[in-house]
Design a protein around this motif. Sequence first.
Motif, PDB file in Angstrom:
ATOM      1  N   GLU A 119       0.811  -1.228   0.000  1.00 60.54           N
ATOM      2  CA  GLU A 119       0.000   0.000   0.000  1.00 60.54           C
ATOM      3  C   GLU A 119       0.843   1.275   0.000  1.00 60.54           C
ATOM      4  N   ILE A 120       1.722   1.398   1.011  1.00 63.09           N
ATOM      5  CA  ILE A 120       2.365   2.701   1.232  1.00 63.09           C
ATOM      6  C   ILE A 120       3.258   3.083   0.059  1.00 63.09           C
ATOM      7  N   LYS A 121       4.156   2.179  -0.349  1.00 61.84           N
ATOM      8  CA  LYS A 121       5.085   2.542  -1.443  1.00 61.84           C
ATOM      9  C   LYS A 121       4.343   2.866  -2.730  1.00 61.84           C
ATOM     10  N   PRO A 122       3.401   2.001  -3.165  1.00 62.58           N
ATOM     11  CA  PRO A 122       2.688   2.340  -4.414  1.00 62.58           C
ATOM     12  C   PRO A 122       1.940   3.675  -4.320  1.00 62.58           C
ATOM     13  N   LEU A 123       1.319   3.956  -3.177  1.00 63.63           N
ATOM     14  CA  LEU A 123       0.570   5.214  -3.052  1.00 63.63           C
ATOM     15  C   LEU A 123       1.516   6.419  -3.087  1.00 63.63           C
ATOM     16  N   LEU A 124       2.658   6.304  -2.410  1.00 60.88           N
ATOM     17  CA  LEU A 124       3.607   7.423  -2.421  1.00 60.88           C
ATOM     18  C   LEU A 124       4.208   7.600  -3.814  1.00 60.88           C
ATOM     19  N   GLU A 125       4.459   6.485  -4.498  1.00 58.91           N
ATOM     20  CA  GLU A 125       5.003   6.590  -5.866  1.00 58.91           C
ATOM     21  C   GLU A 125       4.023   7.293  -6.796  1.00 58.91           C
ATOM     22  N   ASN A 126       2.736   7.204  -6.456  1.00 55.98           N
ATOM     23  CA  ASN A 126       1.735   7.898  -7.265  1.00 55.98           C
ATOM     24  C   ASN A 126       1.424   9.296  -6.750  1.00 55.98           C
ATOM     25  N   GLY A 127       2.245   9.782  -5.804  1.00 58.55           N
ATOM     26  CA  GLY A 127       2.156  11.181  -5.384  1.00 58.55           C
ATOM     27  C   GLY A 127       1.067  11.499  -4.377  1.00 58.55           C
ATOM     28  N   HIS A 128       0.584  10.502  -3.664  1.00 62.52           N
ATOM     29  CA  HIS A 128      -0.548  10.742  -2.767  1.00 62.52           C
ATOM     30  C   HIS A 128      -0.133  11.206  -1.370  1.00 62.52           C
ATOM     31  N   ILE A 129      -1.139  11.672  -0.614  1.00 64.01           N
ATOM     32  CA  ILE A 129      -0.955  12.028   0.795  1.00 64.01           C
ATOM     33  C   ILE A 129      -1.482  10.869   1.631  1.00 64.01           C
ATOM     34  N   LEU A 130      -0.644  10.363   2.535  1.00 63.17           N
ATOM     35  CA  LEU A 130      -1.052   9.243   3.383  1.00 63.17           C
ATOM     36  C   LEU A 130      -1.023   9.661   4.843  1.00 63.17           C
ATOM     37  N   LEU A 131      -2.083   9.325   5.561  1.00 65.62           N
ATOM     38  CA  LEU A 131      -2.124   9.512   7.009  1.00 65.62           C
ATOM     39  C   LEU A 131      -2.108   8.124   7.633  1.00 65.62           C
ATOM     40  N   CYS A 132      -1.151   7.861   8.493  1.00 62.99           N
ATOM     41  CA  CYS A 132      -1.036   6.514   9.060  1.00 62.99           C
ATOM     42  C   CYS A 132      -1.127   6.556  10.590  1.00 62.99           C
ATOM     43  N   ASP A 133      -2.068   5.775  11.126  1.00 67.15           N
ATOM     44  CA  ASP A 133      -2.293   5.663  12.565  1.00 67.15           C
ATOM     45  C   ASP A 133      -1.245   4.692  13.111  1.00 67.15           C
ATOM     46  N   ARG A 134      -0.168   5.239  13.635  1.00 69.16           N
ATOM     47  CA  ARG A 134       1.034   4.543  14.115  1.00 69.16           C
ATOM     48  C   ARG A 134       1.939   4.126  12.951  1.00 69.16           C
ATOM     49  N   PHE A 135       3.244   4.053  13.226  1.00 66.26           N
ATOM     50  CA  PHE A 135       4.238   3.521  12.290  1.00 66.26           C
ATOM     51  C   PHE A 135       5.421   3.058  13.137  1.00 66.26           C
ATOM     52  N   TYR A 136       6.648   3.099  12.600  1.00 66.44           N
ATOM     53  CA  TYR A 136       7.723   2.419  13.336  1.00 66.44           C
ATOM     54  C   TYR A 136       8.095   3.051  14.678  1.00 66.44           C
ATOM     55  N   ASP A 137       7.727   4.329  14.895  1.00 68.72           N
ATOM     56  CA  ASP A 137       8.002   4.907  16.219  1.00 68.72           C
ATOM     57  C   ASP A 137       7.251   4.144  17.314  1.00 68.72           C
ATOM     58  N   SER A 138       6.084   3.590  16.975  1.00 63.56           N
ATOM     59  CA  SER A 138       5.342   2.787  17.970  1.00 63.56           C
ATOM     60  C   SER A 138       6.149   1.563  18.366  1.00 63.56           C
ATOM     61  N   THR A 139       6.824   0.958  17.408  1.00 62.93           N
ATOM     62  CA  THR A 139       7.626  -0.233  17.740  1.00 62.93           C
ATOM     63  C   THR A 139       8.825   0.157  18.598  1.00 62.93           C
ATOM     64  N   THR A 140       9.469   1.276  18.249  1.00 57.08           N
ATOM     65  CA  THR A 140      10.586   1.735  19.085  1.00 57.08           C
ATOM     66  C   THR A 140      10.094   1.981  20.513  1.00 57.08           C
ATOM     67  N   ALA A 141       8.928   2.653  20.630  1.00 55.57           N
ATOM     68  CA  ALA A 141       8.429   3.019  21.962  1.00 55.57           C
ATOM     69  C   ALA A 141       7.898   1.802  22.732  1.00 55.57           C
ATOM     70  N   TYR A 142       7.052   0.983  22.081  1.00 53.90           N
ATOM     71  CA  TYR A 142       6.406  -0.137  22.804  1.00 53.90           C
ATOM     72  C   TYR A 142       7.346  -1.328  22.980  1.00 53.90           C
ATOM     73  N   GLN A 143       7.977  -1.772  21.871  1.00 54.96           N
ATOM     74  CA  GLN A 143       8.818  -2.971  21.992  1.00 54.96           C
ATOM     75  C   GLN A 143      10.213  -2.588  22.499  1.00 54.96           C
ATOM     76  N   GLY A 144      10.752  -1.467  22.023  1.00 57.56           N
ATOM     77  CA  GLY A 144      12.083  -1.041  22.464  1.00 57.56           C
ATOM     78  C   GLY A 144      12.054  -0.571  23.913  1.00 57.56           C
ATOM     79  N   TYR A 145      11.379   0.544  24.162  1.00 60.58           N
ATOM     80  CA  TYR A 145      11.358   1.113  25.521  1.00 60.58           C
ATOM     81  C   TYR A 145      10.418   0.342  26.450  1.00 60.58           C
ATOM     82  N   GLY A 146       9.216  -0.011  25.969  1.00 60.85           N
ATOM     83  CA  GLY A 146       8.236  -0.689  26.827  1.00 60.85           C
ATOM     84  C   GLY A 146       8.688  -2.076  27.236  1.00 60.85           C
TER      85      GLY A 146
END
Length: 209
Positions: A84-111
């Motif tokens: 989803e993300i790469k094809p949509l960005l390659e087509n010039g779109h705006i994407l809003l994503c509810d969480r991304f890799y910072d959640s993993t750093t915070a929850y799995q890394g720090y948590g």
Amino acid sequence: MAHKTDRPFFITFEGIDGCGKTTQLEKAYDYLTASGLTVYKLREPGSTGVAEKIREILLGKNTISDITELLLYEAARADLVDTEIKPLLENGHILLCDRFYDSTTAYQGYGRKLDIAMVKNLHRVAVGDLTPDLTFLFDLDLKTALTRRGQNPDRLESQPEAFFERVRQGFLAIARVESDRVKVIDASRSIEAIFEDVKEQLTQLLGLK
Ligand code: TMP
């Protein structure tokens, strides 16, 4: 008529459970579409057939080791990025994503107290060099966040308070290091007051003024 910006934008919404990020993402979506832009909404983990199945495993009543949990979040992310993300960005779109890799750093890394460098290496395996253009961190104290959560806590929401305190501090640590990308928003205020800050950042980034 709906139109595109002159380049793609990838914008992520982060914070502890109950911080109000999903409400703000919906408001941002409504605001941008009302401005005539075509915008896509995604959520993590999820938004693809495979990633929604992984979400069920992660949030269901399963016993999962910390490393398995980490790999499942990254696996869901890899699928979402590829399909989803790469094809949509390659087509010039705006994407809003509810969480991304910072959640993993915070929850799995720090948590979960997993090695932060190892966690960050896995982000790169899952997403390559993709980095959000802008990340909102909705910062909220734990007590207030708990009052805003739903009735039936899922597997992650059932973690002890000390876990969420580490997650919150983890998010703030990311924001300190990447202050250009990660904007800390005081999420203890009213929905409308919070959205004023979100709108200001969005109009600046997208050149809407
Ligand atoms: P949500 O409730 O915001 O939809 O997120 C699902 C849960 O998964 C939430 O408790 C946060 C957690 N989570 C992680 O622990 N690591 C991750 O990488 C992601 C994306 C979410």
